[in-house]
Scaffold this motif. Structure first.
Motif, PDB file in Angstrom:
ATOM      1  N   GLY A 109      71.331  22.214  97.867  1.00 40.19           N
ATOM      2  CA  GLY A 109      72.352  23.208  98.179  1.00 40.19           C
ATOM      3  C   GLY A 109      72.036  24.614  97.739  1.00 40.19           C
ATOM      4  O   GLY A 109      72.864  25.510  97.855  1.00 40.19           O
ATOM      5  N   GLY A 110      70.842  24.858  97.217  1.00 39.36           N
ATOM      6  CA  GLY A 110      70.436  26.207  96.845  1.00 39.36           C
ATOM      7  C   GLY A 110      70.525  26.485  95.358  1.00 39.36           C
ATOM      8  O   GLY A 110      71.046  25.677  94.581  1.00 39.36           O
ATOM      9  N   PRO A 111      70.008  27.644  94.944  1.00 43.62           N
ATOM     10  CA  PRO A 111      69.926  27.970  93.516  1.00 43.62           C
ATOM     11  C   PRO A 111      71.282  28.066  92.822  1.00 43.62           C
ATOM     12  O   PRO A 111      71.416  27.675  91.661  1.00 43.62           O
ATOM     13  CB  PRO A 111      69.186  29.305  93.487  1.00 43.62           C
ATOM     14  N   SER A 112      72.275  28.560  93.525  1.00 38.92           N
ATOM     15  CA  SER A 112      73.592  28.704  92.909  1.00 38.92           C
ATOM     16  C   SER A 112      74.187  27.341  92.558  1.00 38.92           C
ATOM     17  O   SER A 112      74.699  27.134  91.456  1.00 38.92           O
ATOM     18  CB  SER A 112      74.522  29.457  93.862  1.00 38.92           C
ATOM     19  N   ARG A 113      74.093  26.400  93.473  1.00 36.58           N
ATOM     20  CA  ARG A 113      74.645  25.056  93.216  1.00 36.58           C
ATOM     21  C   ARG A 113      73.830  24.319  92.162  1.00 36.58           C
ATOM     22  O   ARG A 113      74.381  23.538  91.387  1.00 36.58           O
ATOM     23  CB  ARG A 113      74.710  24.263  94.509  1.00 36.58           C
ATOM     24  N   ARG A 114      72.518  24.546  92.131  1.00 36.97           N
ATOM     25  CA  ARG A 114      71.713  23.913  91.086  1.00 36.97           C
ATOM     26  C   ARG A 114      72.097  24.455  89.713  1.00 36.97           C
ATOM     27  O   ARG A 114      72.188  23.710  88.747  1.00 36.97           O
ATOM     28  CB  ARG A 114      70.210  24.134  91.348  1.00 36.97           C
ATOM     29  N   ARG A 115      72.322  25.792  89.613  1.00 36.47           N
ATOM     30  CA  ARG A 115      72.725  26.394  88.333  1.00 36.47           C
ATOM     31  C   ARG A 115      74.059  25.843  87.863  1.00 36.47           C
ATOM     32  O   ARG A 115      74.266  25.612  86.683  1.00 36.47           O
ATOM     33  CB  ARG A 115      72.828  27.918  88.474  1.00 36.47           C
ATOM     34  N   MET A 116      74.990  25.657  88.813  1.00 37.44           N
ATOM     35  CA  MET A 116      76.313  25.148  88.460  1.00 37.44           C
ATOM     36  C   MET A 116      76.307  23.629  88.309  1.00 37.44           C
ATOM     37  O   MET A 116      77.328  23.037  88.011  1.00 37.44           O
ATOM     38  CB  MET A 116      77.341  25.568  89.514  1.00 37.44           C
ATOM     39  N   GLN A 117      75.141  23.024  88.546  1.00 41.48           N
ATOM     40  CA  GLN A 117      74.946  21.568  88.434  1.00 41.48           C
ATOM     41  C   GLN A 117      75.915  20.798  89.317  1.00 41.48           C
ATOM     42  O   GLN A 117      76.465  19.778  88.924  1.00 41.48           O
ATOM     43  CB  GLN A 117      75.021  21.128  86.979  1.00 41.48           C
ATOM     44  N   VAL A 118      76.112  21.324  90.547  1.00 43.49           N
ATOM     45  CA  VAL A 118      76.893  20.600  91.549  1.00 43.49           C
ATOM     46  C   VAL A 118      76.035  19.415  91.992  1.00 43.49           C
ATOM     47  O   VAL A 118      74.876  19.583  92.352  1.00 43.49           O
ATOM     48  CB  VAL A 118      77.231  21.508  92.752  1.00 43.49           C
ATOM     49  N   LYS A 119      76.601  18.227  91.959  1.00 42.72           N
ATOM     50  CA  LYS A 119      75.828  17.027  92.275  1.00 42.72           C
ATOM     51  C   LYS A 119      75.604  16.922  93.774  1.00 42.72           C
ATOM     52  O   LYS A 119      76.537  16.836  94.556  1.00 42.72           O
ATOM     53  CB  LYS A 119      76.571  15.782  91.758  1.00 42.72           C
ATOM     54  N   ARG A 120      74.356  17.003  94.174  1.00 44.07           N
ATOM     55  CA  ARG A 120      73.956  16.828  95.576  1.00 44.07           C
ATOM     56  C   ARG A 120      72.661  16.059  95.600  1.00 44.07           C
ATOM     57  O   ARG A 120      71.915  16.056  94.630  1.00 44.07           O
ATOM     58  CB  ARG A 120      73.756  18.190  96.247  1.00 44.07           C
ATOM     59  N   PRO A 127      58.038  16.046  89.288  1.00 43.28           N
ATOM     60  CA  PRO A 127      57.578  15.144  88.230  1.00 43.28           C
ATOM     61  C   PRO A 127      58.521  15.100  87.028  1.00 43.28           C
ATOM     62  O   PRO A 127      58.695  14.044  86.412  1.00 43.28           O
ATOM     63  CB  PRO A 127      56.215  15.716  87.821  1.00 43.28           C
ATOM     64  N   GLN A 128      59.164  16.226  86.708  1.00 46.96           N
ATOM     65  CA  GLN A 128      60.080  16.273  85.567  1.00 46.96           C
ATOM     66  C   GLN A 128      61.307  15.389  85.791  1.00 46.96           C
ATOM     67  O   GLN A 128      61.955  14.966  84.848  1.00 46.96           O
ATOM     68  CB  GLN A 128      60.537  17.718  85.299  1.00 46.96           C
ATOM     69  N   MET A 129      61.639  15.131  87.063  1.00 47.73           N
ATOM     70  CA  MET A 129      62.780  14.278  87.368  1.00 47.73           C
ATOM     71  C   MET A 129      62.403  12.805  87.213  1.00 47.73           C
ATOM     72  O   MET A 129      63.235  11.979  86.835  1.00 47.73           O
ATOM     73  CB  MET A 129      63.277  14.574  88.786  1.00 47.73           C
ATOM     74  N   SER A 130      61.153  12.474  87.501  1.00 46.33           N
ATOM     75  CA  SER A 130      60.677  11.094  87.358  1.00 46.33           C
ATOM     76  C   SER A 130      60.360  10.760  85.908  1.00 46.33           C
ATOM     77  O   SER A 130      60.490   9.610  85.490  1.00 46.33           O
ATOM     78  CB  SER A 130      59.411  10.877  88.185  1.00 46.33           C
ATOM     79  N   ASN A 131      59.914  11.775  85.171  1.00 40.45           N
ATOM     80  CA  ASN A 131      59.529  11.597  83.767  1.00 40.45           C
ATOM     81  C   ASN A 131      60.259  12.618  82.907  1.00 40.45           C
ATOM     82  O   ASN A 131      59.671  13.583  82.440  1.00 40.45           O
ATOM     83  CB  ASN A 131      58.014  11.766  83.604  1.00 40.45           C
ATOM     84  N   PRO A 132      61.564  12.421  82.684  1.00 36.58           N
ATOM     85  CA  PRO A 132      62.338  13.429  81.948  1.00 36.58           C
ATOM     86  C   PRO A 132      61.862  13.656  80.517  1.00 36.58           C
ATOM     87  O   PRO A 132      62.152  14.699  79.932  1.00 36.58           O
ATOM     88  CB  PRO A 132      63.768  12.887  81.971  1.00 36.58           C
ATOM     89  N   GLU A 133      61.093  12.719  79.984  1.00 37.32           N
ATOM     90  CA  GLU A 133      60.589  12.906  78.621  1.00 37.32           C
ATOM     91  C   GLU A 133      59.587  14.056  78.536  1.00 37.32           C
ATOM     92  O   GLU A 133      59.342  14.596  77.457  1.00 37.32           O
ATOM     93  CB  GLU A 133      59.962  11.610  78.075  1.00 37.32           C
ATOM     94  N   PHE A 134      59.024  14.459  79.684  1.00 41.46           N
ATOM     95  CA  PHE A 134      58.081  15.574  79.698  1.00 41.46           C
ATOM     96  C   PHE A 134      58.753  16.904  80.056  1.00 41.46           C
ATOM     97  O   PHE A 134      58.095  17.932  80.124  1.00 41.46           O
ATOM     98  CB  PHE A 134      56.939  15.312  80.691  1.00 41.46           C
ATOM     99  N   ALA A 135      60.047  16.882  80.315  1.00 34.29           N
ATOM    100  CA  ALA A 135      60.775  18.088  80.709  1.00 34.29           C
ATOM    101  C   ALA A 135      61.636  18.588  79.563  1.00 34.29           C
ATOM    102  O   ALA A 135      62.004  17.833  78.670  1.00 34.29           O
ATOM    103  CB  ALA A 135      61.655  17.793  81.922  1.00 34.29           C
ATOM    104  N   GLY A 138      67.881  19.566  80.136  1.00 33.25           N
ATOM    105  CA  GLY A 138      68.623  20.319  81.144  1.00 33.25           C
ATOM    106  C   GLY A 138      67.751  20.998  82.181  1.00 33.25           C
ATOM    107  O   GLY A 138      68.197  21.919  82.867  1.00 33.25           O
ATOM    108  N   TRP A 139      66.504  20.547  82.325  1.00 37.60           N
ATOM    109  CA  TRP A 139      65.570  21.190  83.250  1.00 37.60           C
ATOM    110  C   TRP A 139      66.074  21.105  84.682  1.00 37.60           C
ATOM    111  O   TRP A 139      66.537  20.071  85.145  1.00 37.60           O
ATOM    112  CB  TRP A 139      64.191  20.522  83.167  1.00 37.60           C
ATOM    113  N   VAL A 140      66.024  22.244  85.375  1.00 34.73           N
ATOM    114  CA  VAL A 140      66.230  22.303  86.823  1.00 34.73           C
ATOM    115  C   VAL A 140      65.122  23.171  87.393  1.00 34.73           C
ATOM    116  O   VAL A 140      64.668  24.118  86.741  1.00 34.73           O
ATOM    117  CB  VAL A 140      67.619  22.866  87.217  1.00 34.73           C
ATOM    118  N   PRO A 141      64.666  22.869  88.595  1.00 42.57           N
ATOM    119  CA  PRO A 141      63.584  23.666  89.169  1.00 42.57           C
ATOM    120  C   PRO A 141      64.037  25.094  89.439  1.00 42.57           C
ATOM    121  O   PRO A 141      65.176  25.343  89.815  1.00 42.57           O
ATOM    122  CB  PRO A 141      63.237  22.931  90.461  1.00 42.57           C
TER     123      PRO A 141
END
Length: 196
Positions: A109-120, A127-135, A138-141
């Protein structure tokens, strides 16, 4: 940067005079700039549609310039390999930046929705989503992650470490790879062949 690349593109590879496309895009940027200063963190639907439209205009004009460059090659009108290489590189870089912007604007949904952590649903699996231990927590691209995806897709003609998950992401990556493949193989190979 895209505007600078388009302004310095040889006029015979531009749609109209080489100032026309950057002027049109600059004109289209005015409402975007005004909207960016007027809003806080929430992106409205018209602003989002406008962003996608502007990116589509950039990509479409870049593809049109590539077609003009290929026509010059096939018609035997390209005499200087150096000029051809410079213009092919400008088109390739514009392709990378344009699609990087498109991926950034499209995913979840774009950068604004990612910042607001709207679930989509995600369009890309980083890779950070598959291996959160390396991120980081609260990491978002961010834009640089999408630019990297675009660069590697245009270089390898396929996804590398970040996988497309949706049909629209796959179609955009396919289109970008096709444009990059045309630019690199057809244009650059011919330019190297006629370098003097």
């Amino acid at each position: 940067m895209i505007l600078a690349l388009q302004l310095t593109l040889a006029e015979r590879f531009s749609v109209g005079p080489n100032w026309f496309v950057p002027a049109l895009e600059s004109f289209l940027l005015i409402p975007f700039t005004v909207a960016a200063f007027r809003q806080n963190t929430k992106e409205t639907a018209p602003v989002r549609i406008f962003n996608v439209l502007l990116i589509a205009v950039v990509v479409a004009f870049n593809l049109a310039s590539l077609i003009l460059l290929i026509e010059a090659l096939l018609g035997g009108k390209a005499t200087s390999g150096g000029i051809l290489l410079q213009n092919a590189l400008k088109l390739w870089i514009t392709n990378v930046i344009g699609f990087g912007l498109w991926y950034w604007e499209m995913d979840r949904g774009g950068p604004s929705r990612r910042r607001m952590q709207v679930k989509r649903h995600e369009d890309f699996l980083f890779p950070q989503m598959s291996n959160p231990e390396f991120a980081q927590p609260g990491w978002v691209p961010d834009f640089w992650d999408y630019l990297y995806v675009s660069f590697t897709n245009a270089s390898a003609f396929s996804p590398t470490d970040t996988m497309p998950l949706t049909g629209r992401a796959k179609m955009l990556m396919t289109t970008q790879s096709f444009i990059a493949l045309l630019t690199i193989t057809l244009v650059a190979a011919r330019a190297v062949n006629i370098l003097k």
